[in-house]
Design a protein around this motif. Sequence first.
Motif, short mmCIF file in Angstrom:
data_model
loop_
_atom_site.label_atom_id
_atom_site.label_comp_id
_atom_site.label_asym_id
_atom_site.label_seq_id
_atom_site.Cartn_x
_atom_site.Cartn_y
_atom_site.Cartn_z
N CYS A 38 0.77 -1.16 0.08
CA CYS A 38 -0.11 -0.01 0.08
C CYS A 38 0.63 1.31 0.04
N GLU A 50 -7.63 5.70 -5.08
CA GLU A 50 -8.08 4.50 -4.67
C GLU A 50 -7.14 3.31 -4.65
N LYS A 53 -6.50 -3.83 -5.53
CA LYS A 53 -7.06 -5.20 -4.92
C LYS A 53 -6.17 -5.64 -4.02
N CYS A 55 -3.64 -3.85 -2.21
CA CYS A 55 -3.61 -3.44 -0.96
C CYS A 55 -5.04 -3.63 -0.04
N CYS A 56 -5.96 -3.61 -0.67
CA CYS A 56 -7.31 -3.66 -0.17
C CYS A 56 -7.05 -5.21 0.69
N ASN A 57 -6.72 -6.08 0.17
CA ASN A 57 -6.54 -7.62 0.70
C ASN A 57 -5.71 -7.47 2.07
N VAL A 59 -5.17 -4.75 3.87
CA VAL A 59 -5.75 -3.84 4.83
C VAL A 59 -6.95 -4.77 5.46
N ARG A 60 -7.45 -5.44 4.66
CA ARG A 60 -8.49 -6.41 5.18
C ARG A 60 -8.21 -7.31 6.11
N VAL A 87 -7.63 5.08 2.67
CA VAL A 87 -7.28 3.79 2.22
C VAL A 87 -8.13 2.67 3.04
N GLN A 90 -11.75 3.13 1.84
CA GLN A 90 -12.03 2.53 0.90
C GLN A 90 -11.99 1.07 0.42
N CYS A 91 -11.27 0.52 1.61
CA CYS A 91 -11.20 -0.99 1.40
C CYS A 91 -12.12 -1.68 2.45
#
Length: 109
Positions: A38, A50, A53, A55-57, A59-60, A87, A90-91
């Motif tokens: 990220c 934004e 994917k 980065c969001c994984n 973060v989650r 971020v 957004q995630c």
Amino acid sequence: MAKSSAPIILLALLVNTMLVATNASGCENDVNSLRATCLRFVGVNGPKIEPDKNCCNAVRGADIPCVCTYLTPAVEKVISADKVVFVAQQCGRPLKPGSKCGSVVVHGR
């Protein structure tokens, strides 16, 4: 002849990132994962964008409140706490209103 400041900035980024990783004893794996995936979305330079994917994984799967506690003033010279909050939101992992992430206090909507 002007010298490029890129090597100095890169060194500062590396040192600050290492400080976060070594201080974040409770969530060092999360810090390392977020740093690897990220960094381009939370750097101080540039607009908010934004996250992707990967980065969001990360973060989650991370303990974002724990990571936020290690955004010291020194680290915030390289990492934007405001962008970290953005971020996370957004995630799909928004921080609770009133919580603190680095120097940022999260406001409710």
